[in-house]
Design a protein around this motif. Structure first.
Motif, PDB file in Angstrom:
ATOM      1  N   VAL A  85       0.840  -1.204   0.000  1.00  0.00           N
ATOM      2  CA  VAL A  85       0.000   0.000   0.000  1.00  0.00           C
ATOM      3  C   VAL A  85       0.872   1.250   0.000  1.00  0.00           C
ATOM      4  O   VAL A  85       0.582   2.220  -0.712  1.00  0.00           O
ATOM      5  CB  VAL A  85      -0.963  -0.016   1.215  1.00  0.00           C
ATOM      6  CG1 VAL A  85      -1.637   1.327   1.405  1.00  0.00           C
ATOM      7  CG2 VAL A  85      -1.997  -1.116   1.050  1.00  0.00           C
ATOM      8  N   ALA A  86       1.953   1.227   0.765  1.00  0.00           N
ATOM      9  CA  ALA A  86       2.854   2.384   0.800  1.00  0.00           C
ATOM     10  C   ALA A  86       3.502   2.628  -0.563  1.00  0.00           C
ATOM     11  O   ALA A  86       3.606   3.774  -1.013  1.00  0.00           O
ATOM     12  CB  ALA A  86       3.926   2.169   1.867  1.00  0.00           C
ATOM     13  N   ILE A 108       2.318   1.714  -3.541  1.00  0.00           N
ATOM     14  CA  ILE A 108       1.277   2.172  -4.471  1.00  0.00           C
ATOM     15  C   ILE A 108       0.944   3.637  -4.203  1.00  0.00           C
ATOM     16  O   ILE A 108       0.782   4.431  -5.137  1.00  0.00           O
ATOM     17  CB  ILE A 108       0.026   1.277  -4.365  1.00  0.00           C
ATOM     18  CG1 ILE A 108       0.348  -0.110  -4.927  1.00  0.00           C
ATOM     19  CG2 ILE A 108      -1.160   1.890  -5.081  1.00  0.00           C
ATOM     20  CD1 ILE A 108      -0.717  -1.150  -4.671  1.00  0.00           C
ATOM     21  N   SER A 109       0.861   4.018  -2.933  1.00  0.00           N
ATOM     22  CA  SER A 109       0.575   5.416  -2.588  1.00  0.00           C
ATOM     23  C   SER A 109       1.691   6.335  -3.069  1.00  0.00           C
ATOM     24  O   SER A 109       1.430   7.411  -3.607  1.00  0.00           O
ATOM     25  CB  SER A 109       0.408   5.565  -1.076  1.00  0.00           C
ATOM     26  OG  SER A 109      -0.680   4.811  -0.631  1.00  0.00           O
ATOM     27  N   ALA A 110       2.932   5.921  -2.874  1.00  0.00           N
ATOM     28  CA  ALA A 110       4.059   6.737  -3.324  1.00  0.00           C
ATOM     29  C   ALA A 110       4.041   6.890  -4.840  1.00  0.00           C
ATOM     30  O   ALA A 110       4.282   7.983  -5.369  1.00  0.00           O
ATOM     31  CB  ALA A 110       5.375   6.108  -2.867  1.00  0.00           C
ATOM     32  N   ALA A 136       1.382   6.694  -6.804  1.00  0.00           N
ATOM     33  CA  ALA A 136       0.242   7.541  -7.164  1.00  0.00           C
ATOM     34  C   ALA A 136       0.551   9.013  -6.897  1.00  0.00           C
ATOM     35  O   ALA A 136       0.204   9.884  -7.711  1.00  0.00           O
ATOM     36  CB  ALA A 136      -0.997   7.106  -6.386  1.00  0.00           C
ATOM     37  N   LEU A 137       1.211   9.305  -5.779  1.00  0.00           N
ATOM     38  CA  LEU A 137       1.569  10.689  -5.487  1.00  0.00           C
ATOM     39  C   LEU A 137       2.578  11.227  -6.500  1.00  0.00           C
ATOM     40  O   LEU A 137       2.491  12.388  -6.916  1.00  0.00           O
ATOM     41  CB  LEU A 137       2.146  10.794  -4.075  1.00  0.00           C
ATOM     42  CG  LEU A 137       1.129  10.682  -2.941  1.00  0.00           C
ATOM     43  CD1 LEU A 137       1.844  10.616  -1.596  1.00  0.00           C
ATOM     44  CD2 LEU A 137       0.169  11.854  -2.971  1.00  0.00           C
TER      45      LEU A 137
END
Length: 65
Positions: free
Chosen positions: A19-20, A22-24, A26-27
């Motif tokens: 999740v971390a 994927i979030s990075a 996406a950001l």
């Protein structure tokens, strides 16, 4: 052999890391897109200002003001 508790901890850690990441990602992508949009809008504003100044100069030259 590992017991169930350690497997659960490993799975949870893998999910959290996924999740971390994927979030990075996406950001990063949204930041790149936002930067591109800002540059396009800045170019548009600069072009609008330039054209407006040319039109005003032509009006002044022709005495339409």
């Amino acid at each position: 052999m590992k017991n169930r508790g350690s497997l659960l901890v490993e799975e949870v850690l893998l999910i959290v890391i996924s999740v971390a990441l994927i979030s990075a990602f996406a950001l990063t992508v949204s930041g790149v897109i936002q930067g591109a949009v800002d540059k396009i809008l800045g170019f548009r504003n600069a072009t609008d200002t330039f054209i407006s100044n040319i039109v005003d100069s032509i009006k002044n030259l022709l005495g339409w003001r």
